[in-house]
Design a protein around this motif. Structure first.
Motif, PDB file in Angstrom:
ATOM      1  N   ARG A 154     -50.086  22.838  33.111  1.00 37.42           N
ATOM      2  CA  ARG A 154     -50.497  22.614  31.640  1.00 37.42           C
ATOM      3  C   ARG A 154     -50.403  23.815  30.885  1.00 37.42           C
ATOM      4  N   ALA A 155     -51.301  24.787  31.587  1.00 34.95           N
ATOM      5  CA  ALA A 155     -51.558  25.933  30.912  1.00 34.95           C
ATOM      6  C   ALA A 155     -50.389  26.606  30.267  1.00 34.95           C
ATOM      7  N   LEU A 156     -49.356  26.837  31.395  1.00 39.87           N
ATOM      8  CA  LEU A 156     -48.165  27.639  31.244  1.00 39.87           C
ATOM      9  C   LEU A 156     -47.243  26.605  30.055  1.00 39.87           C
ATOM     10  N   GLN A 157     -47.133  25.253  30.024  1.00 36.02           N
ATOM     11  CA  GLN A 157     -46.534  24.607  29.383  1.00 36.02           C
ATOM     12  C   GLN A 157     -47.151  24.953  27.519  1.00 36.02           C
ATOM     13  N   LYS A 158     -48.282  24.956  27.559  1.00 36.01           N
ATOM     14  CA  LYS A 158     -48.988  25.113  26.175  1.00 36.01           C
ATOM     15  C   LYS A 158     -48.884  26.508  25.843  1.00 36.01           C
ATOM     16  N   ALA A 159     -48.771  27.479  26.531  1.00 35.49           N
ATOM     17  CA  ALA A 159     -48.515  28.693  26.163  1.00 35.49           C
ATOM     18  C   ALA A 159     -47.002  29.049  25.799  1.00 35.49           C
ATOM     19  N   ILE A 160     -45.927  28.400  26.346  1.00 33.13           N
ATOM     20  CA  ILE A 160     -44.792  28.613  26.025  1.00 33.13           C
ATOM     21  C   ILE A 160     -44.572  27.939  24.719  1.00 33.13           C
ATOM     22  N   VAL A 161     -45.387  26.560  24.381  1.00 36.99           N
ATOM     23  CA  VAL A 161     -45.049  26.121  23.038  1.00 36.99           C
ATOM     24  C   VAL A 161     -45.604  26.920  21.839  1.00 36.99           C
ATOM     25  N   LYS A 162     -46.750  27.645  22.280  1.00 31.62           N
ATOM     26  CA  LYS A 162     -47.394  28.345  21.398  1.00 31.62           C
ATOM     27  C   LYS A 162     -46.606  29.671  20.933  1.00 31.62           C
ATOM     28  N   LEU A 163     -45.899  30.094  22.023  1.00 33.45           N
ATOM     29  CA  LEU A 163     -44.761  31.223  21.795  1.00 33.45           C
ATOM     30  C   LEU A 163     -43.587  30.824  20.805  1.00 33.45           C
ATOM     31  N   ARG A 164     -43.444  29.581  21.267  1.00 39.29           N
ATOM     32  CA  ARG A 164     -42.177  28.714  20.482  1.00 39.29           C
ATOM     33  C   ARG A 164     -42.856  28.831  19.059  1.00 39.29           C
ATOM     34  N   THR A 165     -43.923  28.227  18.650  1.00 38.98           N
ATOM     35  CA  THR A 165     -44.319  28.134  17.348  1.00 38.98           C
ATOM     36  C   THR A 165     -44.455  29.624  16.720  1.00 38.98           C
ATOM     37  N   ASN A 166     -44.875  30.382  17.359  1.00 40.49           N
ATOM     38  CA  ASN A 166     -44.957  31.861  16.518  1.00 40.49           C
ATOM     39  C   ASN A 166     -43.714  32.305  16.435  1.00 40.49           C
ATOM     40  N   LEU A 167     -42.439  32.296  17.118  1.00 41.71           N
ATOM     41  CA  LEU A 167     -41.198  32.596  17.032  1.00 41.71           C
ATOM     42  C   LEU A 167     -40.765  31.899  15.545  1.00 41.71           C
ATOM     43  N   ILE A 168     -40.945  30.674  15.560  1.00 40.72           N
ATOM     44  CA  ILE A 168     -40.225  29.857  14.464  1.00 40.72           C
ATOM     45  C   ILE A 168     -41.122  30.405  13.187  1.00 40.72           C
ATOM     46  N   ARG A 169     -42.363  30.645  13.201  1.00 44.53           N
ATOM     47  CA  ARG A 169     -43.139  31.109  12.044  1.00 44.53           C
ATOM     48  C   ARG A 169     -42.422  32.399  11.669  1.00 44.53           C
ATOM     49  N   HIS A 170     -41.980  33.222  12.548  1.00 49.54           N
ATOM     50  CA  HIS A 170     -41.595  34.913  12.351  1.00 49.54           C
ATOM     51  C   HIS A 170     -40.234  34.484  11.577  1.00 49.54           C
ATOM     52  N   ALA A 171     -39.415  33.559  12.232  1.00 53.13           N
ATOM     53  CA  ALA A 171     -38.014  33.410  11.507  1.00 53.13           C
ATOM     54  C   ALA A 171     -38.096  32.996  10.276  1.00 53.13           C
ATOM     55  N   ALA A 172     -39.110  32.236   9.938  1.00 55.72           N
ATOM     56  CA  ALA A 172     -38.965  31.590   8.681  1.00 55.72           C
ATOM     57  C   ALA A 172     -39.492  32.303   7.626  1.00 55.72           C
ATOM     58  N   GLU A 173     -40.339  33.545   7.990  1.00 54.30           N
ATOM     59  CA  GLU A 173     -40.988  34.408   7.160  1.00 54.30           C
ATOM     60  C   GLU A 173     -39.835  35.261   6.583  1.00 54.30           C
ATOM     61  N   PRO A 174     -40.424  35.862   5.260  1.00 57.06           N
ATOM     62  CA  PRO A 174     -39.187  36.862   4.971  1.00 57.06           C
ATOM     63  C   PRO A 174     -39.546  38.025   5.993  1.00 57.06           C
ATOM     64  N   THR A 175     -38.235  38.593   6.043  1.00 62.18           N
ATOM     65  CA  THR A 175     -38.130  39.935   6.803  1.00 62.18           C
ATOM     66  C   THR A 175     -39.024  41.056   6.392  1.00 62.18           C
TER      67      THR A 175
END
Lengths: 153, 153
Positions: A131-152
């Motif tokens: 459970r902990a690893l699954q949540k950590a990976i999802v958090k990573l995914r969320t952060n990466l998506i936010r990064h890709a959406a933000e202006p460079t």
DNA sequence: CCCATATAAATCGGATGCGATTAAATCGGA
DNA sequence: TCCGATTTAATCGCATCCGATTTATATGGG
């Protein structure tokens, strides 16, 4: 004998987060192979069926949001699943631009057949670790998506 | 109004470990897009160059072990990188079955150009978190590979 | 030496992902 | 109402991934 050429000491590929995710995704595909062969579908086809089981009668776009895929990838997969008899595709009479996707009885039966087959044990993780690893990976995914959406920056 | 049809309560796709890995891999690809466009290579091409920087003059098979890819996938990618001028492919005179792959000067220059561009900040993780998560994912990968290699039980 | 076996890379076909574009339907302001 | 902008799928081309097969080379027992 030549003296060694001095080279910058870059981080190793083995320490890249992206490569850990990339190669683990490959490993999952290979570990899933036996299960998916039994079910007679590919991985992407399978997660589409799982997502439709959770919420039926979705649009292509809505399903794509859940799967992180767009219509250019999803449409051919859904067409294939339709020819296999696992789902139905039809335009929404209220808005003819949208296509509504729904599981057939065969699609629901396939979901149930696959429900028993899981790779949780193959992860070799304890429930808490899992459970902990699954949540950590999802958090990573969320952060990466936010990064890709933000202006460079 | 119909009574709701009772359905088994399966785990949600959002809780699947495989889907977390799969979708995070997609997210990485999208986050990497800007960097890879600057470098003019794809992700798989890039990790091949990184792996060759770490150990040059590798066989296709040896490189494939490090990248978790086989010659059916790797050969076209290496041929493409050769046409781009980033590496050289040649049969090993000691064993003509094997192909030795080596970075060119342009390939080494590309590796250095890409070294500055990283997504560590985009992960939004503290250094300790980053290392711990990276190790946990690699452990998961190792377990999945072991599972796939073992006889089905 | 000969040939069956093994090994390494390459080839081929099917299924994603994805950028770019297209087609069809809807929306919305003048 | 009308027409340009927007939205939604679908289409197309390219680059992986992978299972299955093929080709070329090396190995080893008789």
């Amino acid at each position: 004998m030549d003296a060694p050429v001095p080279r910058p000491n870059y981080p190793q590929l083995a320490d890249f987060m992206c490569f850990a995710v990339y190669s683990t995704n490959l490993a999952y595909g290979r570990a899933y192979k036996a299960i998916l062969e039994e079910l007679g579908v590919t991985y992407t086809q399978w997660i589409a069926i799982v997502a439709l089981w959770e919420e039926d009668h979705q649009t292509v776009g809505g399903l794509g949001e859940k799967l992180f895929l767009e219509s250019n990838t999803l449409t051919p997969i859904l067409k294939k699943l339709e020819t296999l008899g696992y789902l139905h595709r039809g335009r929404d009479p209220k808005d003819e631009r949208q296509v509504i996707v729904s599981l057939t009885d065969a699609g629901r039966a396939l979901r149930q057949k696959g429900a028993q087959k899981t790779l949780v044990k193959a992860t070799g993780l304890e429930p808490d670790e899992f459970r902990a690893l699954q949540k950590a990976i999802v958090k990573l995914r969320t952060n990466l998506i936010r990064h890709a959406a933000e202006p460079t920056d």
